[in-house]
Scaffold this motif. Structure first.
Motif, mmCIF file in Angstrom:
data_model
loop_
_atom_site.group_PDB
_atom_site.id
_atom_site.type_symbol
_atom_site.label_atom_id
_atom_site.label_comp_id
_atom_site.label_asym_id
_atom_site.label_seq_id
_atom_site.Cartn_x
_atom_site.Cartn_y
_atom_site.Cartn_z
ATOM 1 N N ARG A 21 0.852 -1.192 0.000
ATOM 2 C CA ARG A 21 0.000 0.000 0.000
ATOM 3 C C ARG A 21 0.883 1.235 0.000
ATOM 4 O O ARG A 21 1.839 1.307 0.763
ATOM 5 C CB ARG A 21 -0.875 0.020 1.246
ATOM 6 N N PRO A 22 0.550 2.214 -0.804
ATOM 7 C CA PRO A 22 1.367 3.430 -0.820
ATOM 8 C C PRO A 22 1.098 4.294 0.418
ATOM 9 O O PRO A 22 -0.017 4.749 0.633
ATOM 10 C CB PRO A 22 0.923 4.141 -2.090
ATOM 11 N N VAL A 23 2.124 4.478 1.236
ATOM 12 C CA VAL A 23 2.025 5.355 2.403
ATOM 13 C C VAL A 23 2.867 6.584 2.113
ATOM 14 O O VAL A 23 4.018 6.481 1.713
ATOM 15 C CB VAL A 23 2.546 4.663 3.689
ATOM 16 N N ARG A 24 2.261 7.735 2.289
ATOM 17 C CA ARG A 24 2.982 8.992 2.104
ATOM 18 C C ARG A 24 3.471 9.484 3.453
ATOM 19 O O ARG A 24 2.825 9.260 4.473
ATOM 20 C CB ARG A 24 2.080 10.024 1.458
ATOM 21 N N ALA A 42 3.955 13.548 9.415
ATOM 22 C CA ALA A 42 2.651 13.004 9.036
ATOM 23 C C ALA A 42 2.872 11.781 8.159
ATOM 24 O O ALA A 42 3.723 11.783 7.271
ATOM 25 C CB ALA A 42 1.840 14.054 8.270
ATOM 26 N N MET A 43 2.110 10.722 8.445
ATOM 27 C CA MET A 43 2.096 9.508 7.615
ATOM 28 C C MET A 43 0.635 9.216 7.302
ATOM 29 O O MET A 43 -0.195 9.238 8.205
ATOM 30 C CB MET A 43 2.696 8.328 8.374
ATOM 31 N N TRP A 44 0.329 8.939 6.019
ATOM 32 C CA TRP A 44 -1.064 8.697 5.675
ATOM 33 C C TRP A 44 -1.202 7.872 4.402
ATOM 34 O O TRP A 44 -0.323 7.847 3.549
ATOM 35 C CB TRP A 44 -1.823 10.010 5.529
ATOM 36 N N ARG A 46 -4.873 6.181 2.016
ATOM 37 C CA ARG A 46 -6.333 6.021 1.994
ATOM 38 C C ARG A 46 -6.762 4.787 2.779
ATOM 39 O O ARG A 46 -7.764 4.793 3.476
ATOM 40 C CB ARG A 46 -6.827 5.928 0.558
ATOM 41 N N GLN A 47 -5.993 3.712 2.698
ATOM 42 C CA GLN A 47 -6.363 2.462 3.346
ATOM 43 C C GLN A 47 -6.080 2.447 4.844
ATOM 44 O O GLN A 47 -6.757 1.752 5.600
ATOM 45 C CB GLN A 47 -5.610 1.276 2.710
ATOM 46 N N ASP A 48 -5.058 3.194 5.282
ATOM 47 C CA ASP A 48 -4.627 3.103 6.674
ATOM 48 C C ASP A 48 -4.955 4.307 7.530
ATOM 49 O O ASP A 48 -4.824 4.259 8.738
ATOM 50 C CB ASP A 48 -3.111 2.851 6.725
ATOM 51 N N GLY A 49 -5.338 5.425 6.919
ATOM 52 C CA GLY A 49 -5.657 6.617 7.684
ATOM 53 C C GLY A 49 -4.465 7.546 7.820
ATOM 54 O O GLY A 49 -3.493 7.462 7.078
ATOM 55 N N LEU A 50 -4.553 8.424 8.805
ATOM 56 C CA LEU A 50 -3.548 9.466 9.029
ATOM 57 C C LEU A 50 -3.031 9.390 10.453
ATOM 58 O O LEU A 50 -3.797 9.193 11.396
ATOM 59 C CB LEU A 50 -4.182 10.846 8.808
ATOM 60 N N LEU A 51 -1.725 9.558 10.602
ATOM 61 C CA LEU A 51 -1.109 9.743 11.902
ATOM 62 C C LEU A 51 -0.190 10.944 11.787
ATOM 63 O O LEU A 51 0.685 10.980 10.921
ATOM 64 C CB LEU A 51 -0.307 8.514 12.331
ATOM 65 N N LEU A 52 -0.414 11.949 12.623
ATOM 66 C CA LEU A 52 0.429 13.132 12.675
ATOM 67 C C LEU A 52 0.899 13.284 14.114
ATOM 68 O O LEU A 52 0.078 13.256 15.037
ATOM 69 C CB LEU A 52 -0.350 14.371 12.231
#
Length: 131
Positions: A21-24, A42-44, A46-52
């Protein structure tokens, strides 16, 4: 908070790698001298959500809160990701559920906003990063 945030980040990163899965990921940089010691990442996806997660955030005057704003890129939509929860250790975090709204995000900013937050940034932009 740190352990929880680190664990969640590791799960997102490992899960994304395992399932391709592409994580930005972006490191937000301070924009003014008053927050020179602050850092945020920030890491996010679409499949895993966002963590900041942010550290060394400044004390806020009066009835202000820290808000994370997502830049929706060329897509129209609300830029606000949410309000940061700040622990007694001064570490702030925000976790958001997965969803299509994260597909086109090209950057994040942390701003100081009036209590309750704001859909459009009204306060000072303290940290930011973009692709």
């Amino acid at each position: 908070w740190v352990l929880t945030a680190a664990s969640l980040a590791a799960c997102i990163w490992i899960g994304a790698r395992e399932f391709d899965r592409p994580v930005r990921e972006l490191e937000l940089k301070p924009l003014e001298a008053g927050v020179a010691q602050a850092t945020a990442r920030a890491m996010w996806s679409r499949q895993d959500g966002l963590l900041l997660v942010a550290r060394n955030l400044p004390a806020l005057p009066g009835r202000k809160v820290l808000s994370a704003l997502a830049d929706p890129g060329e897509e129209s939509g609300r830029p606000q990701a949410g309000l940061l929860s700040i622990g007694k250790d001064g570490i702030g975090h925000l976790a958001a559920l997965p969803g299509d709204q994260l597909d086109h995000v090209t950057g994040f900013a942390i701003t100081d906003e009036p209590e309750g937050g704001s859909v459009v940034a009204k306060g000072r932009k303290l940290l930011a990063a973009a692709y």
